[in-house]
Design a protein around this motif. Structure first.
Motif, short mmCIF file in Angstrom:
data_model
loop_
_atom_site.label_atom_id
_atom_site.label_comp_id
_atom_site.label_asym_id
_atom_site.label_seq_id
_atom_site.Cartn_x
_atom_site.Cartn_y
_atom_site.Cartn_z
N TRP A 11 0.86 -1.35 -0.05
CA TRP A 11 -0.03 -0.01 -0.07
C TRP A 11 0.75 1.36 0.04
N CYS B 139 -3.18 3.13 -2.50
CA CYS B 139 -3.38 2.38 -3.45
C CYS B 139 -2.46 1.14 -3.87
N GLN C 66 -1.69 -2.71 -6.00
CA GLN C 66 -1.87 -3.50 -7.34
C GLN C 66 -1.85 -4.94 -6.75
N LEU C 67 -3.19 -5.69 -7.22
CA LEU C 67 -3.39 -7.10 -7.02
C LEU C 67 -2.97 -7.79 -8.31
N VAL D 27 -6.34 -0.97 -7.25
CA VAL D 27 -7.25 -1.02 -5.86
C VAL D 27 -6.87 0.15 -5.09
N VAL E 28 -15.82 -3.93 0.32
CA VAL E 28 -15.68 -3.93 -0.93
C VAL E 28 -16.77 -3.33 -1.97
N ASN F 143 -18.57 -1.83 -5.59
CA ASN F 143 -18.51 -1.66 -7.06
C ASN F 143 -19.76 -0.77 -7.61
N VAL G 164 -12.24 2.12 -8.31
CA VAL G 164 -11.19 2.93 -7.71
C VAL G 164 -11.82 4.37 -7.33
N VAL H 131 -13.06 -0.28 0.05
CA VAL H 131 -11.98 -0.66 -0.87
C VAL H 131 -12.65 -0.79 -2.27
N PHE I 246 -12.03 -1.67 -6.43
CA PHE I 246 -10.96 -2.02 -7.41
C PHE I 246 -11.55 -1.91 -8.76
N SER J 219 -6.83 -1.22 -14.74
CA SER J 219 -6.85 -2.77 -14.87
C SER J 219 -6.84 -3.22 -16.32
N LEU K 248 -8.86 -10.69 -3.77
CA LEU K 248 -8.82 -9.46 -3.02
C LEU K 248 -9.32 -9.51 -1.63
#
Length: 518
Positions: A61, A69, A71-72, A90, A105, A107, A116, A139, A141, A149, A213
């Motif tokens: 992070w 931020c 990256q996964l 992320v 999480v 969306n 994001v 969170v 992503f 992504s 995630l």
């Protein structure tokens, strides 16, 4: 020539404007790394063999615009987990109190909406209420193929403009042939990019990413808020990983059993119902662009759109489009249906249109498409939308089937039926893995999961209320909240009853009362 986006457009745009911060162009460029404790490796689910290294990775992070931020890493193809990989962007907005419950999480929908950008808005009072944010790291992503992504991009700005501007209701053999050719051309342009990810951006694959995630956030169960298309992502996740279902809220829900035609019909009826609600409000106000009662207003709007089929409207300013076509105008009208707060803007735009100026409708269409007035697009929403949708649901091919579908839809939705009948044509010829069409729609029960909260708004245009009823009924432990209101989605939009029920679920684990109505 497509389905309407299932994105919670109004919520996302208002949140982004509220945040007032720039897009992260390079997450790797974040500064001041922030230490967070390592998360123990987790054994992957039995259905995901060979993914051990992904369930063992540590997220690094770093401070960035609006939060932290990371990256996964995930495989492009879960059937070949040792093959090529991509990194998902992320962003975390940490909980505002020391007594955090875990990660939430989020969306925003789409498919193609940026998680994001959506999560970033949590720092400014959007997305979730303040009591929920005190307890949870929010969170988001960007799903595979979306935003930052490994974005799917097939057309440049001018090509996408032409696609959006085309005739959405072809009514001659020549126009229908042109529609079929244009729809096929979109998929061909994507295939020509030779991007292996194109065949691996389905919702099922995004749900598998989300489980990795969850694991790397250190939570045994997923706490999740999905809006619009995000409800489908959440339902698919629950079907694949019922043992990892925590406190899920699916707002503006999609019924997974919908065939393509039933989805088109549902949206046609939903937008018809929402447009009629606007027409009733417009008729009661002075200065409505179409005089008379609600029926006359609907008729006037229909006449205007049909006239634009052959006589597009001029626009003023640096628009980079020659004129507002029926296609652009339809998107503009649709944009206002997502949030009743935009109804006055629609009425003003239509008044302009009756005077020969399409600028107001183009403003709304730009907003709908994440398009800048100069002709560039802020996101790849309008392209990722197809890449995901076309892998998720089989689609019949041919103009003859469209004509028959148009007749069936128009009988129930005279204004929006023709548009919706032709709206999913792109998926009829979309490139598919091994040339195999997607599986037929099937119910999701999430057998063995805990309770899952589903929210439906009675006059939601993009995700009609009936879809929420269908999803709640098929889930083994679905519980339905009904919001009697207008616009797309309900939580944090306009109703304290909904907000209180969701907050009690997220914070205290109190399941809403059965069949709660707000």
């Amino acid at each position: 020539m497509r389905r309407f986006s299932l994105l919670a457009v109004a919520a996302l745009l208002s949140a982004t404007a509220l945040a007032g911060c720039s897009v992260i162009n390079d997450l790797r460029g974040a500064i001041s790394p922030t230490e967070r404790p390592d998360v123990p490796a987790e054994a992957p689910p039995a259905a995901m063999p060979g993914t051990e290294r992904f369930y063992a990775q540590q997220l690094t992070w770093a401070k960035c615009s609006g939060g932290l931020c990371a990256q996964l890493e995930v495989p492009i193809d879960y059937a070949e987990p040792d093959g090529a990989t991509i990194e998902l962007a992320v962003l975390m907005v940490p909980a505002t109190s020391g007594s955090r419950l875990g990660a939430l999480v989020v969306n925003p929908g789409g498919p193609g909406g940026s998680g994001v950008d959506y999560a970033r808005a949590a720092a400014f009072g959007a997305v979730v209420t303040a009591p929920v944010h005190r307890k949870y790291d929010v969170v988001g992503f960007d799903p595979r193929g979306v935003g930052r992504s490994a974005p799917i991009e097939c057309l440049d700005g001018a090509q996408l403009d032409a696609f959006m501007a085309q005739d959405p209701t072809p009514d001659t053999d020549a126009e229908r042939a042109a529609a079929v050719a244009t729809a096929a051309g979109f998929g061909e342009a994507c295939a020509a990019k030779d991007n292996p990810l194109l065949l691996h951006v389905s919702t099922a694959e995004a749900a598998k990413d989300m489980d990795i995630l969850r694991s790397r956030l250190g939570d045994a169960k997923l706490t999740y808020l999905g809006k619009s298309y995000g409800t489908y992502l959440g339902a698919v996740y629950a079907g694949l990983f019922p043992e990892h279902v925590g406190r899920l809220v699916l707002d503006g829900a999609i019924d997974p059993t919908l065939t393509s035609e039933r989805l088109n019909l549902g949206q046609a009826v939903g937008f018809e119902r929402a447009t009629l609600a606007w027409a009733e409000a417009c008729a009661a106000e002075q200065g409505c662009p179409f005089p008379g009662d609600a029926t006359a207003v609907m008729s006037g709007l229909g006449d205007l759109l049909r006239e634009l089929d052959s006589k597009p409207l001029t626009v003023t300013g640096d628009r980079s489009v020659p004129a507002v076509t029926e296609g652009w105008a339809s998107y503009g009208v649709a944009a206002a249906m997502y949030d009743q707060g935009m109804w006055d803007q629609l009425s003003q735009a239509l008044t302009q249109a009756t005077r020969g100026d399409g600028s107001g409708l183009m403003d709304l269409a730009d907003r709908y498409a994440d398009r800048n007035p100069g002709g560039t697009y802020s996101t790849n929403l309008m392209q990722a939308l197809w890449a995901v949708n076309c892998l998720d649901k089989p689609e019949p091919a041919g103009a003859e089937e469209r004509v028959a579908q148009q007749q069936r839809l128009t009988a129930q939705a005279p204004l929006w039926g023709p548009f919706m009948a032709w709206g999913s044509l792109v998926c009829a010829t979309w490139p598919q893995p091994d040339g195999t069409p997607p599986p037929d729609p099937a119910p999701i029960t999430a057998a063995g999961s805990g309770p899952i909260v589903v929210i439906g708004t009675t006059r939601d245009p993009a995700t009609p209320y009936e879809w929420a009823v269908g999803l709640a009924d098929q889930l083994e432990k679905g519980t339905l909240i009904t919001y009697d209101g207008d616009g797309h989605t309900a939580y944090t939009r306009s109703n304290q009853c909904v907000d209180d029920a969701v907050d009690n679920w997220f914070i205290d684990g109190v399941v809403p009362a059965a069949d709660l109505r707000c």
